[in-house]
Enzyme design. Structure first.
Site, PDB file in Angstrom:
ATOM      1  CG  ASP A 473      -9.521  79.332  27.378  1.00 31.02           C
ATOM      2  OD1 ASP A 473      -9.697  78.139  27.092  1.00 31.02           O
ATOM      3  OD2 ASP A 473      -9.290  80.184  26.293  1.00 31.02           O
ATOM      4  CG  ASP A 504      -1.556  82.049  23.080  1.00 30.46           C
ATOM      5  OD1 ASP A 504      -1.089  80.752  23.257  1.00 30.46           O
ATOM      6  OD2 ASP A 504      -1.913  82.612  22.203  1.00 30.46           O
ATOM      7  CB  VAL A 505      -0.990  77.587  26.138  1.00 28.53           C
ATOM      8  CG1 VAL A 505      -1.836  77.179  26.978  1.00 28.53           C
ATOM      9  CG2 VAL A 505      -1.082  76.810  24.353  1.00 28.53           C
ATOM     10  CG  ASN A 531      -8.245  70.206  26.763  1.00 26.02           C
ATOM     11  OD1 ASN A 531      -8.621  69.516  25.506  1.00 26.02           O
ATOM     12  ND2 ASN A 531      -8.821  71.483  26.401  1.00 26.02           N
ATOM     13  CE1 TYR A 598      -5.366  68.887  16.407  1.00 25.70           C
ATOM     14  CE2 TYR A 598      -6.349  66.821  15.628  1.00 25.70           C
ATOM     15  CZ  TYR A 598      -6.430  68.084  16.934  1.00 25.70           C
ATOM     16  OH  TYR A 598      -7.145  67.778  18.071  1.00 25.70           O
ATOM     17  CE  LYS A 602      -4.247  67.356  19.468  1.00 26.43           C
ATOM     18  NZ  LYS A 602      -4.326  67.739  20.375  1.00 26.43           N
ATOM     19  CB  THR A 633     -15.342  70.782  21.470  1.00 21.69           C
ATOM     20  OG1 THR A 633     -14.357  70.667  20.597  1.00 21.69           O
ATOM     21  CG2 THR A 633     -15.313  69.647  22.075  1.00 21.69           C
TER      22      THR A 633
END
Ligand code: ZN
Length: 700
Positions: A473, A504-505, A531, A598, A602, A633
């Site tokens: 994360d 950081d991805v 994720n 978004y 996705k 979340t």
């Protein structure tokens, strides 16, 4: 070696344990811990200690008892209950018998326990019972093994210890050894006070009237042996070994993959591989006589159940590592060949031993526990990182013993035939705790976005399902909290099974560090739950909306590609398949108003997932996604929940329950779906919905 006996610490423990343990048992506990916390004296449950005491019976009589270490206790962390009390008189009487089977011995020990629920007393309990001293310490000290794992061990030890020295030629632990020791002790006692006993190719016994005396005699004996080793070291020394210019991820996945394939592990599962490359290990592996020494085997017999009789040495490993994908993989082929040869030799050894001893035994697996790669280091394979670490700890000390023994004279430990008796002795095998097989046992996993929401729940579920798991994360503080939460939930089994990397991805270098760190720690990677993400809003007909789309594509699509590519490279090197899981969204199938940045990203992620299924299928790497919807979340923080609810014309609570089942879906529901997919061996290219049912978002 220095004595670490501290009278103040000793009396503090006596005080602390008052009411639970007599003063003698408290002091026994204190020095047992001192012995146990010195790794060059005993390792991982090795060694045993005792004290003789009196105890009252229910009838008000007083009986003599032996408090002796119970099976399953480690001296380093022992409590008074770790030295269960056994009635001494019936044990002493056993000495009159000519023979006593192991089963009968264990039965006698158990039958005479004061507390019927106590653990089995040590297999060396009778030895403690037959010697007269009040306190007794038994260790497998490295320095002692270096002088008694010798063809001339008796002469060397007699020179070191002089008067009061008792020598016991090798006998397997149990009744016969206990009798031999008592007889030898009494022979010496007839002329002088015995002070130290060395068991050939096994270890050391000392004793005393007090806990301190017995402990300090152990330290004194070890110090004398150490001094002897220094005085008898030759002046020539071997050149220092150097680590070759190879990285862990070029070596370990191929070792793990070869071991898993040969042992017939399920796809996406394999042994956990730990490795060390200290100067001492590299130096040992560079010795010209390394093969000869390694072939001689264990420094003390009870190591055999953890390390097997010998390690597998791969001489001159071909580190042809320009292509880590395994194409033209000379090193991989060399490893497989060496392991197959090792297993064949083990099979032959097993057959020969059974035949010559006229026994039938159930063969244990023939695969090595320790693999030695000159120029790289020592690797150990186990069902868990802890198990592999135990084997490595034992082997590192074995290297010390081998090195010192060959400087003093010649390393000659207990022979293969005697090791076989130990390896297949039911009382030794009973020391290994049975491994509980869970759905993700022997699976190495990495979860991104693990510090909150779905990632946090998934990391927890994956860990509870038995995986070794890396948490990734970018939020360092939250990550540390979740890491300790996962460890707490795992309890004792957390040891060595949880890692955390701040990354950081969107930053390839930081993802690379997390993947490389995982491989260095455990040898490979089988499962990735990609994720991490965020849920930006915006209308695509505005400049702000388009900017949000670009950012969203970077985070919600392209970063997944980076994670998947780096993971797939390791999976390919292992050659054991793998599992890529993506957290998509129902937005991919049913976009909501003003949520384009978004939904578009996705949708692209679903396409990415399917493309991996197509491209990586031939390598047995599966690729699947979970479509969750409306999970409370962090994604819905900062007014997003309210705003999305408004967009659908409902209140927030109603929004979260607006599905066919009429129930709010939780992060735990999503985590369960990921864990399911991690074991769904025939499923790839699939989207699993976890949204309570939404007809408009049915994947099609
Ligand atoms: Zn022992």
């Amino acid at each position: 070696m220095d004595s670490r006996y501290d009278p103040e610490a000793a009396s503090r423990l006596v005080h602390e344990l008052a009411g639970h343990a007599s003063e003698a048992l408290a002091l026994r506990t204190y020095t047992a811990r001192l012995v146990g916390s010195e790794s060059s004296l005993v390792l991982h449950g090795g060694g045993n200690t005792s004290v003789k005491e009196t105890a009252p019976t229910l009838f008000g009589e007083t009986v003599e008892v032996l408090h002796v270490k119970g099976s399953g206790w480690d001296l380093a962390t022992i409590e008074p209950a770790g030295h269960p009390a056994v009635r001494l008189a019936p044990l002493r009487r056993l000495r009159a018998l000519a023979t006593l089977s192991d089963e009968a011995m264990v039965n006698e020990l158990r039958a005479n326990l004061l507390d019927s629920a106590a653990p089995n007393p040590s297999v060396e309990a009778l030895l403690h019972a037959f010697l007269p001293a009040r306190f007794i310490d038994h260790t497998h000290a490295d320095a002692i093994l270096a002088v008694c794992d010798q063809p001339e061990g008796e002469r060397i030890c007699a020179a070191i210890f002089g008067r009061g020295f008792v020598w016991i030629p090798y006998v397997m632990p149990g009744f016969a050894l206990a009798k031999k020791c008592a007889e030898a002790f009494e022979r010496v006692a007839a002329t002088t006070e015995p002070t130290v006993m060395v068991l050939e190719k096994h270890g050391l016994f000392t004793w005393g009237a007090t806990a301190k005396e017995s402990y300090e005699r152990t330290i004194a004996a070890v110090t004398r042996a150490e001094r002897y080793a220094v005085e008898h070291s030759p002046t020539v020394s071997f050149s220092l070994g150097r680590r070759s210019d190879v990285t862990d991820d070029q070596i370990l996945p191929r070792l793990r993959g070869a071991a898993a394939a040969l042992a017939g592990d399920a796809p996406e599962r394999g042994p956990i591989v730990r490795h060390r490359s200290t100067p001492a290990i590299l130096g040992f592996l560079a010795r010209p006589d390394v093969a000869k020494l390694v072939a001689k085997g264990c420094a003390t017999p009870d190591h055999v159940i953890r390390t097997k009789a010998t390690a597998l040495l791969v001489p001159r490993p071909a580190f042809d590592v320009s292509d880590a994908s395994g194409a033209g993989d000379v090193f991989g082929a060399q490893l497989r060949g060496a392991m197959e040869r090792y297993a064949r030799e083990y099979d032959e050894y097993f057959e020969t031993m059974c035949r010559s001893k006229g026994v039938t035994k159930k063969k244990l697996d023939p695969w090595p526990r320790v693999v030695l790669l000159p120029g790289f280091g020592a690797c150990a394979l186990g069902a868990t990182a802890s198990e592999a670490d135990i084997a490595l700890d034992l082997y590192e000390h074995t290297i010390d013993v081998m090195t010192n023994a060959s400087e003093i004279g010649a390393y000659e430990p207990v022979g293969r035939s005697e090791l076989f008796d130990l390896e297949y002795w039911s009382l030794e095998q009973a020391k290994l705790k049975p491994v509980v097989e869970l759905p993700l046992s022997r699976c190495i996993a990495l979860v991104t976005g693990a510090a909150s929401g779905i990632g946090r729940a998934t990391a927890t579920h994956v860990a509870l399902a038995g995986a070794h798991v890396t948490l990734v994360d970018r939020d360092e503080k939250a990550l540390a909290l979740v890491e300790s939460e996962v460890r707490r939930k795992l309890g004792k089994s957390a040891a060595g099974r949880v890692l955390a990397f701040v990354a950081d991805v969107r930053d390839e270098a930081s993802v690379e560090r997390a993947v490389a760190g995982t491989v260095s720690a455990w040898g490979g990677l089988d499962l990735v739950v990609s994720n991490a993400g965020a849920a930006p809003e915006g209308r695509l007909d505005t400049a702000d909306g388009e900017a949000a789309l670009r950012d969203s594509l970077a985070l919600n699509c392209l970063s997944h590609a980076t994670v998947a590519r780096l993971a797939a490279r390791i999976m390919m090197a292992q050659g054991r398949g793998g599992c890529l899981l993506f957290n998509a969204s129902k937005s991919a199938f049913n976009p909501g108003p003003g949520f384009g940045p978004y939904a578009v990203a996705k949708s692209a992620l679903i396409a990415l997932m399917r493309q991996y299924a197509v491209d990586l299928g031939p390598s047995a790497i599966r690729s699947n996604a979970v479509n969750a919807d409306r999970i409370r979340t962090g994604l819905f923080a900062g007014g997003v929940a309210e705003s999305r609810a408004k967009a659908r014309g409902v209140g927030p609570d109603e929004y979260f329950r607006a599905n066919l089942l009429g129930r709010e879906v939780t992060a735990d529901d999503v985590a369960s779906a990921f864990v399911y997919l991690a074991s769904a061996r025939a499923t790839t290219g699939c989207v699993v919905t976890v949204d309570g049912g939404n007809a408009a978002a049915f994947p099609r």
